[in-house]
Design a protein around this motif. Sequence first.
Motif, PDB file in Angstrom:
ATOM      1  N   VAL A 126       3.350  -4.224  -9.077  1.00  0.00           N
ATOM      2  CA  VAL A 126       2.872  -3.249 -10.062  1.00  0.00           C
ATOM      3  C   VAL A 126       1.341  -3.234 -10.087  1.00  0.00           C
ATOM      4  N   ALA A 127       0.718  -4.400  -9.906  1.00  0.00           N
ATOM      5  CA  ALA A 127      -0.750  -4.470  -9.876  1.00  0.00           C
ATOM      6  C   ALA A 127      -1.317  -3.625  -8.740  1.00  0.00           C
ATOM      7  N   ALA A 128      -0.611  -3.584  -7.610  1.00  0.00           N
ATOM      8  CA  ALA A 128      -1.067  -2.772  -6.482  1.00  0.00           C
ATOM      9  C   ALA A 128      -1.070  -1.293  -6.847  1.00  0.00           C
ATOM     10  N   ILE A 129      -0.106  -0.876  -7.654  1.00  0.00           N
ATOM     11  CA  ILE A 129      -0.058   0.519  -8.097  1.00  0.00           C
ATOM     12  C   ILE A 129      -1.238   0.816  -9.019  1.00  0.00           C
ATOM     13  N   ASP A 169       0.836  -1.204   0.000  1.00  0.00           N
ATOM     14  CA  ASP A 169       0.000   0.000   0.000  1.00  0.00           C
ATOM     15  C   ASP A 169       0.869   1.252   0.000  1.00  0.00           C
ATOM     16  N   ASP A 170       1.961   1.217   0.775  1.00  0.00           N
ATOM     17  CA  ASP A 170       2.873   2.367   0.837  1.00  0.00           C
ATOM     18  C   ASP A 170       3.527   2.607  -0.523  1.00  0.00           C
ATOM     19  N   ILE A 171       4.018   1.535  -1.136  1.00  0.00           N
ATOM     20  CA  ILE A 171       4.650   1.662  -2.455  1.00  0.00           C
ATOM     21  C   ILE A 171       3.642   2.171  -3.473  1.00  0.00           C
ATOM     22  N   ALA A 172       2.445   1.579  -3.451  1.00  0.00           N
ATOM     23  CA  ALA A 172       1.409   1.958  -4.408  1.00  0.00           C
ATOM     24  C   ALA A 172       1.000   3.419  -4.239  1.00  0.00           C
ATOM     25  N   ALA A 173       0.867   3.868  -2.999  1.00  0.00           N
ATOM     26  CA  ALA A 173       0.480   5.259  -2.743  1.00  0.00           C
ATOM     27  C   ALA A 173       1.535   6.225  -3.264  1.00  0.00           C
ATOM     28  N   TYR A 174       2.801   5.896  -3.006  1.00  0.00           N
ATOM     29  CA  TYR A 174       3.897   6.778  -3.417  1.00  0.00           C
ATOM     30  C   TYR A 174       3.998   6.864  -4.940  1.00  0.00           C
TER      31      TYR A 174
END
Length: 376
Positions: free
Chosen positions: A250-253, A224-229
């Motif tokens: 990448v799917a989370a992004i 979630d942190d990576i995706a948010a950033y």
Amino acid sequence: MNSNTRFRLGVVVNPFAGIGGAVALKGSDGAAIREKALAQGAEQKAAEKMCRALMQLQGTDNLLVFTAAGEMGMDSCQQAGLSAEVVYSPQTAQTEAEHTQQAARAMMEKGIDLLLFAGGDGTARNLYDELGTDQVVLGVPAGVKIHSGVYAVTPSAAGKVALKMAMGELVSEFDAEVRDIDEDAFRHGNVTAKYYGEMRVPRELEYIQAVKMGGKEHEELVLDDIAAYVSEMIEQDDETCYVMGSGSTVAAIMDALNLDNTLLGVDVICAGRVIGSDVSAKTLLEITDGQPVKLIVTLIGGQGHILGRGNQQLSPAFIKRLGKQNMLIVSTKQKLQALEGRPLRFDSGDDALDEALSGSVQVITGYQDKVLYPAV
């Protein structure tokens, strides 16, 4: 080694290995898929990759090479400048699994010390069915899906291991897993690598890839942190097209951006919308031509490959045009720690490009959190 002082090497190529990768077909198993790939302009790369491996053996005096005719091996030997004896010739132009097996058996009967083969997980399965643990083997990675542990990390690495053995260096052996996935399920976004057995490979861990970790990443908060950033970065940049590599990170992004995602393909987004879904290598070059572009890509868990495993759509031509500075690598720290110090790997299909990409790379590991990690 064989009692004969000359090292006896068997060379076999699955000519159609990896043919479905660049055209986004996610596999090469079956005549129908191969025909579709060829109709879409796919190129056969397996022989070329074997050639890159064999070039490491140039100038080796104590070497006897046994191979199959034409594109099943002899073409690669000749291109690499190696003399070889043809011990098997297929009776049909369209080679299948049984031809690979028959060629390998013919070479094994010559008392080879190592069978070097180019293919993917399907090729490894075919050879396991024929040879079991009776023969030391090493795979040159040429397939779309490489989950098995019998492959070297790159074609050149396979050649370096073979050279060590040919020069008489002490190279121990171990049993590595043969795994394969259901390609139909793979095309629908489901990845389950089934265990089929084990084959004997040289124990040179610097050069041999680990078995790919199966399943999805469960560090949900970190994702979630990576995706948010990264999603914030994309939303603030309407002028750049973002090429989204495959994988759950990448799917989370894409989920954070509320955009449809091809879990095991390559998508392109620009100005907040998807302009290319599950694109081929050719389409990717076409729709990004003349555009400012950045690539978001993650590594394969357990292996560390950034390029060359399931994302052949990211062709050398595209990566050269993109530039290393526009490649954004995302990963959880757990994935990096699981590599136990092994470097990230580029296997673009172009050795000079891989060399240019090597060195320390920046990896996004959380919200405004980045680490430097070695890559080769």
